[in-house]
Design a protein around this motif. Structure first.
Motif, mmCIF file in Angstrom:
data_model
loop_
_atom_site.group_PDB
_atom_site.id
_atom_site.type_symbol
_atom_site.label_atom_id
_atom_site.label_comp_id
_atom_site.label_asym_id
_atom_site.label_seq_id
_atom_site.Cartn_x
_atom_site.Cartn_y
_atom_site.Cartn_z
ATOM 1 N N VAL A 6 0.859 -1.194 0.000
ATOM 2 C CA VAL A 6 0.000 0.000 0.000
ATOM 3 C C VAL A 6 0.888 1.235 0.000
ATOM 4 O O VAL A 6 1.782 1.372 0.848
ATOM 5 N N LEU A 7 0.641 2.145 -0.935
ATOM 6 C CA LEU A 7 1.482 3.328 -1.122
ATOM 7 C C LEU A 7 0.658 4.597 -0.937
ATOM 8 O O LEU A 7 -0.411 4.747 -1.532
ATOM 9 N N SER A 8 1.185 5.509 -0.156
ATOM 10 C CA SER A 8 0.443 6.704 0.235
ATOM 11 C C SER A 8 0.533 7.816 -0.799
ATOM 12 O O SER A 8 1.311 7.776 -1.757
ATOM 13 N N ALA A 9 -0.237 8.871 -0.533
ATOM 14 C CA ALA A 9 -0.104 10.141 -1.238
ATOM 15 C C ALA A 9 1.167 10.841 -0.768
ATOM 16 O O ALA A 9 1.778 10.446 0.231
ATOM 17 N N GLY A 10 1.565 11.919 -1.500
ATOM 18 C CA GLY A 10 2.733 12.641 -1.011
ATOM 19 C C GLY A 10 3.504 13.479 -2.006
ATOM 20 O O GLY A 10 4.598 13.932 -1.702
ATOM 21 N N GLY A 11 2.973 13.714 -3.226
ATOM 22 C CA GLY A 11 3.678 14.571 -4.166
ATOM 23 C C GLY A 11 5.069 14.052 -4.474
ATOM 24 O O GLY A 11 5.296 12.852 -4.660
ATOM 25 N N LEU A 157 -3.355 7.095 3.306
ATOM 26 C CA LEU A 157 -2.806 5.740 3.176
ATOM 27 C C LEU A 157 -3.967 4.735 3.168
ATOM 28 O O LEU A 157 -4.477 4.359 4.221
ATOM 29 N N PRO A 158 -4.393 4.262 1.989
ATOM 30 C CA PRO A 158 -5.603 3.433 1.901
ATOM 31 C C PRO A 158 -5.413 1.969 2.288
ATOM 32 O O PRO A 158 -5.730 1.054 1.517
ATOM 33 N N VAL A 159 -4.935 1.736 3.514
ATOM 34 C CA VAL A 159 -4.802 0.362 3.999
ATOM 35 C C VAL A 159 -6.171 -0.314 4.066
ATOM 36 O O VAL A 159 -6.286 -1.536 3.908
ATOM 37 N N TRP A 160 -7.209 0.483 4.307
ATOM 38 C CA TRP A 160 -8.575 -0.048 4.391
ATOM 39 C C TRP A 160 -8.973 -0.840 3.154
ATOM 40 O O TRP A 160 -9.865 -1.699 3.210
ATOM 41 N N ALA A 161 -8.315 -0.555 2.011
ATOM 42 C CA ALA A 161 -8.683 -1.235 0.768
ATOM 43 C C ALA A 161 -8.099 -2.640 0.668
ATOM 44 O O ALA A 161 -8.554 -3.441 -0.151
ATOM 45 N N ALA A 162 -7.096 -2.950 1.476
ATOM 46 C CA ALA A 162 -6.419 -4.242 1.356
ATOM 47 C C ALA A 162 -7.367 -5.429 1.549
ATOM 48 O O ALA A 162 -7.364 -6.363 0.723
ATOM 49 N N PRO A 163 -8.201 -5.457 2.621
ATOM 50 C CA PRO A 163 -9.128 -6.593 2.749
ATOM 51 C C PRO A 163 -10.120 -6.684 1.598
ATOM 52 O O PRO A 163 -10.533 -7.773 1.209
ATOM 53 N N MET A 164 -10.514 -5.522 1.054
ATOM 54 C CA MET A 164 -11.446 -5.523 -0.081
ATOM 55 C C MET A 164 -10.827 -6.195 -1.303
ATOM 56 O O MET A 164 -11.543 -6.703 -2.165
ATOM 57 N N MET A 165 -9.483 -6.166 -1.370
ATOM 58 C CA MET A 165 -8.764 -6.774 -2.492
ATOM 59 C C MET A 165 -8.351 -8.211 -2.178
ATOM 60 O O MET A 165 -7.602 -8.826 -2.934
ATOM 61 N N GLN A 200 -12.307 1.050 7.763
ATOM 62 C CA GLN A 200 -11.224 0.581 8.618
ATOM 63 C C GLN A 200 -10.829 -0.845 8.230
ATOM 64 O O GLN A 200 -11.637 -1.601 7.695
ATOM 65 N N ALA A 201 -9.574 -1.175 8.502
ATOM 66 C CA ALA A 201 -9.083 -2.530 8.250
ATOM 67 C C ALA A 201 -8.646 -3.119 9.578
ATOM 68 O O ALA A 201 -7.457 -3.322 9.839
ATOM 69 N N SER A 202 -9.593 -3.380 10.451
ATOM 70 C CA SER A 202 -9.284 -3.853 11.793
ATOM 71 C C SER A 202 -8.814 -5.305 11.767
ATOM 72 O O SER A 202 -9.253 -6.112 10.948
ATOM 73 N N GLY A 203 -7.895 -5.619 12.699
ATOM 74 C CA GLY A 203 -7.417 -6.983 12.843
ATOM 75 C C GLY A 203 -6.454 -7.445 11.776
ATOM 76 O O GLY A 203 -6.151 -8.637 11.684
ATOM 77 N N MET A 204 -5.953 -6.515 10.990
ATOM 78 C CA MET A 204 -5.063 -6.878 9.895
ATOM 79 C C MET A 204 -3.625 -6.524 10.261
ATOM 80 O O MET A 204 -3.356 -5.437 10.765
ATOM 81 N N GLU A 205 -2.693 -7.429 10.008
ATOM 82 C CA GLU A 205 -1.292 -7.148 10.309
ATOM 83 C C GLU A 205 -0.723 -6.207 9.253
ATOM 84 O O GLU A 205 -0.829 -6.455 8.050
ATOM 85 N N VAL A 206 -0.124 -5.112 9.716
ATOM 86 C CA VAL A 206 0.427 -4.112 8.807
ATOM 87 C C VAL A 206 1.845 -3.764 9.244
ATOM 88 O O VAL A 206 2.069 -3.371 10.395
ATOM 89 N N LEU A 207 2.797 -3.920 8.347
ATOM 90 C CA LEU A 207 4.160 -3.445 8.566
ATOM 91 C C LEU A 207 4.283 -2.088 7.881
ATOM 92 O O LEU A 207 4.032 -1.974 6.681
#
Length: 257
Positions: A6-11, A157-165, A200-207
């Motif tokens: 997952v890659l964030s915004a940031g110019g 940072l759209p980590v919330w989209a990871a479970p949807m994928m 939200q992406a609760s309960g998901m391991e994120v590094l």
């Protein structure tokens, strides 16, 4: 188990993500890639198989200096930046790379201020352009009768989209851990109060990989300088190398250093 990148915004801070990918790409290949704003540009190329070195070279191309260049003589109703150079880069990127793994990006639908997740194969170069269309900076992008702007406006940072994928865990690269200006932070907070709540992406391991200290101020995020870009790439590579050497990375990926 599927792992998302997952890659964030940031110019221009997106150059840091290229450094991260330089370190990660030899030892890790994501099952899913998700991005927003500049993260959607890097993410499309990464999903398409670009090497870390090639992504870094892309950021060091002097053409990047024109991506956030103000109009020479701006009319009052125009956005601050000329969208032409960004459009050319996005079109070239989309014709050069085709995602080999599922790819998605976040956009903000206007005027409802709703986050939308657009996934391959329904995603076009116009969606990448829309995901980068920072309000006021670039004009919104019309697609199929609807208008969209920068997904990072509501969700950096759209980590919330990871479970949807279909991902079970994620490596998330956030180049904007803090808003660089108090006034900007207050404005974004007000908009988010009016907009629907971010999923939200609760309960998901994120590094998480985040530059500490921050890469710079807002002015730095809209200015291309080869020496600074090179330093951001080096910082991203070094931070990712530290993560790769950690037990958490080994546990997630099954790679033992």
């Amino acid at each position: 188990m599927k792992t998302a990148l997952v890659l964030s915004a940031g110019g221009m801070f997106g150059a840091y993500q290229a450094g991260v990918w330089q370190a990660l790409s030899p030892v890790f290949q994501p099952d899913v890639v998700i991005g927003c704003s500049v993260g959607s540009i890097n993410g499309w190329a990464i999903a398409g198989g670009i090497s870390g070195d090639d992504l870094a070279r892309t950021w060091l191309d002097p053409r990047c200096a024109s991506l956030m260049r103000p109009h020479a003589s701006r009319r009052p109703w125009e956005a601050v930046f000329n969208p032409g150079p960004l459009t050319e880069v996005v079109q070239e990127l989309s014709s050069t790379y085709t995602p080999r793994v599922p790819f998605a990006l976040a956009v903000t639908e206007l005027p409802r201020l709703r986050l939308q997740l657009i996934q391959t194969p329904d995603l076009t170069w116009r969606h990448i352009l829309a995901s980068c269309a920072v309000p006021v900076g670039y004009p919104p992008v019309g697609i199929d009768g609807r208008y969209y702007c920068d997904g990072g406006f509501l969700s950096v940072l759209p980590v919330w989209a990871a479970p949807m994928m279909g991902a079970d865990r994620a490596i998330a690269v956030n180049v904007l851990p803090n808003k660089p200006l108090t006034a900007l932070r207050a404005a974004v907070r007000m908009v988010r109060l009016l907009a629907p709540r971010e999923p939200q992406a609760s309960g998901m391991e994120v590094l998480r990989i985040t530059p500490e200290p921050p890469l710079g101020r807002l002015r730095d995020a809209i200015t291309w300088d080869a020496a600074i870009i090179r330093s951001w790439i080096a910082r991203g590579r070094a931070d990712a190398e530290r993560l790769i050497a950690s037990p958490r990375f080994a546990a997630m990926t099954g790679r033992f250093v």
